[in-house]
Enzyme design. Sequence first.
Site, PDB file in Angstrom:
ATOM      1  CE  LYS A   1      -4.358   1.166   2.752  1.00 13.15           C
ATOM      2  NZ  LYS A   1      -4.815   0.894   4.059  1.00 13.15           N
TER       3      LYS A   1
HETATM    4  C1  E4P Z   1      -7.954   1.918   3.958  1.00 10.73           C
HETATM    5  O1  E4P Z   1      -7.305   0.975   3.658  1.00 10.73           O
HETATM    6  C2  E4P Z   1      -7.849   2.681   5.470  1.00 10.73           C
HETATM    7  O2  E4P Z   1      -7.292   1.820   6.272  1.00 10.73           O
HETATM    8  C3  E4P Z   1      -9.006   3.229   5.989  1.00 10.73           C
HETATM    9  O3  E4P Z   1     -10.239   2.833   5.357  1.00 10.73           O
HETATM   10  C4  E4P Z   1      -9.031   4.588   6.551  1.00 10.73           C
HETATM   11  O4  E4P Z   1     -10.225   4.751   7.103  1.00 10.73           O
HETATM   12  P1  E4P Z   1     -10.447   5.802   8.420  1.00 10.73           P
HETATM   13  O5  E4P Z   1     -10.859   6.991   7.703  1.00 10.73           O
HETATM   14  O6  E4P Z   1     -11.583   5.264   9.202  1.00 10.73           O
HETATM   15  O7  E4P Z   1      -9.048   5.858   9.072  1.00 10.73           O
END
Ligand code: E4P
Length: 224
Positions: free
Chosen positions: A84
């Site tokens: 990622k």
């Molecule tokens: C996606 O891969 C992220 O880890 C995640 O959805 C972030 O979401 P948040 O806005 O709840 O931190």
Amino acid sequence: MKIFLDTANLGEIREAARWGILSGVTTNPTLIAREEGAGFEETIRAIAEMVDGPISAETVSQDADGMVAEGVEYAAWHPNVIVKVPSTLAGIEAVSRLARRGIRCNVTLVFNPNQALLAALAGAFVVSPFIGRLEDISHDGMELIREIAAVFELDPDIETRILSASIRHPRHIVESALAGAHIATCPFGVLRQCMRHPLTDSGNAAFLADWRARQESDPPDQDE
Ligand code: E4P
């Protein structure tokens, strides 16, 4: 629409894996830092043992060389690891280089369709538009998914999947599917909420009460 779990908590992943509906897991540095005890590599390896699907592990370098080095390391942990990287120019360069080595990437922190398009052209396996965070600042998260889906649809060479992220409630899942997302990555609490409905609870209680009442009123069988 596939469902991923958005957590680094092994207990949550173990429980959700038992439900038989999980196709993958996403983590990020915040989620990893929230869990005490196990280190990053150990956590990712443990997740890969529990869930047979893409497991996103996020880089923390801010330059392409660093992201590529981290990505190559992560990808060696397990064949299902997806690297990622943030939706930056350095991230796009890293995706191009990692993709050429056959390493799959998830371009995260996507907030506009051009970020998604460039990520796809770089060879990203998935792009992650952050729905909840956009809605936090009064923007339309679903419109972003619709635009990305429409842009990807115009180019038959784009195979990049749209992963709806920053999901805050169950409606986000179905809305993401209808807007064209292929995957929704959900916090554990949101997944649990999906199966809650007061009419299910009351209907289930009524069925059980009727069944028990009938059993109590039936005379015992003579032959027993
Ligand atoms: C996606 O891969 C992220 O880890 C995640 O959805 C972030 O979401 P948040 O806005 O709840 O931190």
